[in-house]
Motif scaffolding. Sequence first.
Motif, PDB file in Angstrom:
ATOM      1  N   ASP A 184     -51.630  29.459   9.279  1.00  0.00           N
ATOM      2  CA  ASP A 184     -51.027  30.310  10.095  1.00  0.00           C
ATOM      3  C   ASP A 184     -49.389  30.310   9.868  1.00  0.00           C
ATOM      4  O   ASP A 184     -48.761  31.327  10.117  1.00  0.00           O
ATOM      5  CB  ASP A 184     -50.939  29.393  11.563  1.00  0.00           C
ATOM      6  CG  ASP A 184     -52.444  29.544  12.169  1.00  0.00           C
ATOM      7  OD1 ASP A 184     -53.104  30.453  11.840  1.00  0.00           O
ATOM      8  OD2 ASP A 184     -52.652  28.728  12.862  1.00  0.00           O
ATOM      9  N   SER A 185     -48.929  29.241   9.171  1.00  0.00           N
ATOM     10  CA  SER A 185     -47.389  29.449   8.736  1.00  0.00           C
ATOM     11  C   SER A 185     -47.307  30.621   7.509  1.00  0.00           C
ATOM     12  O   SER A 185     -46.240  31.216   7.777  1.00  0.00           O
ATOM     13  CB  SER A 185     -47.175  28.052   7.960  1.00  0.00           C
ATOM     14  OG  SER A 185     -47.741  27.816   7.027  1.00  0.00           O
ATOM     15  N   ASP A 186     -48.249  30.662   6.878  1.00  0.00           N
ATOM     16  CA  ASP A 186     -48.126  31.876   5.801  1.00  0.00           C
ATOM     17  C   ASP A 186     -48.188  33.172   6.384  1.00  0.00           C
ATOM     18  O   ASP A 186     -47.379  34.024   6.071  1.00  0.00           O
ATOM     19  CB  ASP A 186     -49.376  32.039   4.753  1.00  0.00           C
ATOM     20  CG  ASP A 186     -49.076  30.622   3.757  1.00  0.00           C
ATOM     21  OD1 ASP A 186     -47.711  30.085   3.820  1.00  0.00           O
ATOM     22  OD2 ASP A 186     -50.007  30.297   3.282  1.00  0.00           O
ATOM     23  N   GLU A 223     -47.401  33.980   9.661  1.00  0.00           N
ATOM     24  CA  GLU A 223     -46.159  33.980  10.603  1.00  0.00           C
ATOM     25  C   GLU A 223     -45.050  34.374   9.442  1.00  0.00           C
ATOM     26  O   GLU A 223     -44.156  35.336   9.785  1.00  0.00           O
ATOM     27  CB  GLU A 223     -45.737  32.562  11.071  1.00  0.00           C
ATOM     28  CG  GLU A 223     -47.105  32.563  12.211  1.00  0.00           C
ATOM     29  CD  GLU A 223     -46.539  31.190  13.140  1.00  0.00           C
ATOM     30  OE1 GLU A 223     -45.430  30.536  12.463  1.00  0.00           O
ATOM     31  OE2 GLU A 223     -47.015  30.754  13.837  1.00  0.00           O
ATOM     32  N   ARG A 224     -44.869  33.794   8.419  1.00  0.00           N
ATOM     33  CA  ARG A 224     -43.931  33.961   7.452  1.00  0.00           C
ATOM     34  C   ARG A 224     -44.097  35.435   6.985  1.00  0.00           C
ATOM     35  O   ARG A 224     -42.863  36.375   6.708  1.00  0.00           O
ATOM     36  CB  ARG A 224     -43.737  33.026   6.273  1.00  0.00           C
ATOM     37  CG  ARG A 224     -42.758  33.515   5.284  1.00  0.00           C
ATOM     38  CD  ARG A 224     -42.474  32.164   4.277  1.00  0.00           C
ATOM     39  NE  ARG A 224     -43.503  31.860   3.828  1.00  0.00           N
ATOM     40  CZ  ARG A 224     -44.382  30.844   3.951  1.00  0.00           C
ATOM     41  NH1 ARG A 224     -43.938  29.845   4.961  1.00  0.00           N
ATOM     42  NH2 ARG A 224     -45.414  30.318   3.387  1.00  0.00           N
ATOM     43  N   PHE A 225     -45.202  36.065   6.553  1.00  0.00           N
ATOM     44  CA  PHE A 225     -45.709  37.321   5.947  1.00  0.00           C
ATOM     45  C   PHE A 225     -45.349  38.569   7.313  1.00  0.00           C
ATOM     46  O   PHE A 225     -44.683  39.377   6.959  1.00  0.00           O
ATOM     47  CB  PHE A 225     -46.878  37.373   5.746  1.00  0.00           C
ATOM     48  CG  PHE A 225     -47.536  38.542   5.236  1.00  0.00           C
ATOM     49  CD1 PHE A 225     -47.117  39.318   3.889  1.00  0.00           C
ATOM     50  CD2 PHE A 225     -48.163  39.565   6.130  1.00  0.00           C
ATOM     51  CE1 PHE A 225     -47.468  40.477   3.717  1.00  0.00           C
ATOM     52  CE2 PHE A 225     -48.700  40.691   5.759  1.00  0.00           C
ATOM     53  CZ  PHE A 225     -48.098  41.327   4.521  1.00  0.00           C
ATOM     54  N   ALA A 277     -43.050  38.121   9.468  1.00  0.00           N
ATOM     55  CA  ALA A 277     -41.617  37.883   9.702  1.00  0.00           C
ATOM     56  C   ALA A 277     -40.911  38.798   8.563  1.00  0.00           C
ATOM     57  O   ALA A 277     -39.902  39.529   9.188  1.00  0.00           O
ATOM     58  CB  ALA A 277     -41.084  36.641   9.996  1.00  0.00           C
ATOM     59  N   LEU A 278     -41.363  38.593   7.583  1.00  0.00           N
ATOM     60  CA  LEU A 278     -40.677  39.306   6.444  1.00  0.00           C
ATOM     61  C   LEU A 278     -40.989  40.834   6.549  1.00  0.00           C
ATOM     62  O   LEU A 278     -39.684  41.560   6.412  1.00  0.00           O
ATOM     63  CB  LEU A 278     -41.284  38.982   5.090  1.00  0.00           C
ATOM     64  CG  LEU A 278     -40.788  37.674   4.463  1.00  0.00           C
ATOM     65  CD1 LEU A 278     -41.691  37.180   3.406  1.00  0.00           C
ATOM     66  CD2 LEU A 278     -39.202  37.258   4.319  1.00  0.00           C
ATOM     67  N   ARG A 279     -41.916  41.198   7.112  1.00  0.00           N
ATOM     68  CA  ARG A 279     -42.197  42.677   7.284  1.00  0.00           C
ATOM     69  C   ARG A 279     -41.661  43.526   8.416  1.00  0.00           C
ATOM     70  O   ARG A 279     -41.040  44.407   8.447  1.00  0.00           O
ATOM     71  CB  ARG A 279     -43.530  42.988   7.581  1.00  0.00           C
ATOM     72  CG  ARG A 279     -44.706  42.880   6.319  1.00  0.00           C
ATOM     73  CD  ARG A 279     -46.205  43.075   6.281  1.00  0.00           C
ATOM     74  NE  ARG A 279     -46.222  44.516   6.746  1.00  0.00           N
ATOM     75  CZ  ARG A 279     -46.291  45.577   5.521  1.00  0.00           C
ATOM     76  NH1 ARG A 279     -46.026  45.197   4.432  1.00  0.00           N
ATOM     77  NH2 ARG A 279     -46.472  46.726   6.122  1.00  0.00           N
ATOM     78  N   HIS A 327     -38.770  42.032   9.503  1.00  0.00           N
ATOM     79  CA  HIS A 327     -37.291  42.194   9.202  1.00  0.00           C
ATOM     80  C   HIS A 327     -37.005  43.487   8.503  1.00  0.00           C
ATOM     81  O   HIS A 327     -36.193  44.202   8.349  1.00  0.00           O
ATOM     82  CB  HIS A 327     -36.766  41.014   8.309  1.00  0.00           C
ATOM     83  CG  HIS A 327     -35.205  41.035   7.909  1.00  0.00           C
ATOM     84  ND1 HIS A 327     -34.252  40.708   8.740  1.00  0.00           N
ATOM     85  CD2 HIS A 327     -34.845  40.993   6.562  1.00  0.00           C
ATOM     86  CE1 HIS A 327     -33.237  40.938   8.038  1.00  0.00           C
ATOM     87  NE2 HIS A 327     -33.527  41.046   6.798  1.00  0.00           N
TER      88      HIS A 327
END
Length: 236
Positions: free
Chosen positions: A25-27, A29-31, A33-35, A37
């Motif tokens: 889930d953390s990966d 969410e980070r993926f 968040a980057l998109r 942004h």
Amino acid sequence: MPLSRLLGFFSRTARRAAAGASASDSDAERFFALRHHSFKLFLTAWNTFQETMTALEYTLCCDHPFGLYRVRALCTSMATQAFQCIKQLERLDPAPCEALYARFAELQNMVADDVYEPESCLLGPLVLPLGPDETDMEALSGQGRSPLVDPVTLRLEDVRRRLPDLVPRGFVVTAVGCQHFFQSGELQSEINRRIQAAGGLAPKHLAKLSRSLGQLVEDTPMPQDLAAEILAAVAR
């Protein structure tokens, strides 16, 4: 760009996320968040591009005076924001961006031909002698290229040929020498900066600007090679 195409970026994201459901889930969410942004940066660049386009259209359509320096500044701003749009879209989906970069380069070249001054690099002597047996008219006229001296000097040498005893010997700093001087020590860049800071070449600015630029040129040290050639010409 149609909204449907923008939504397509997120649709592809959702499909890819579903295919990789095994990731943590953390990966995920980070993926996301980057998109997210990147999409925010795209929208910011796009809105700025539209505002700059409006400013350019207002500049060109209204009856108030403006200088080409303003058009260049607006075109530079638009190109910067358009490039940022493509860059952020590339982070969202790189597939169509190669064509966008190619088209961007084509448009940038078209605008540059109409708006920006071509960079020239003159070749030739910094100083040329003027005299009955010294003047090289082919060198003065540029031998089919851009003349190395101003029209007044060319007319002066024409008078010398017809009335050799009327015009004394001398020398002239060529266009190459002048360009060398203005490019030394970032002089030309400082001149451009002062013109822009003064609000351009509007008539109401010219008197003050002329004094400022004249003093700047006088205070700028002459390149050593140019000074040496001038001193040699004076001695000769």
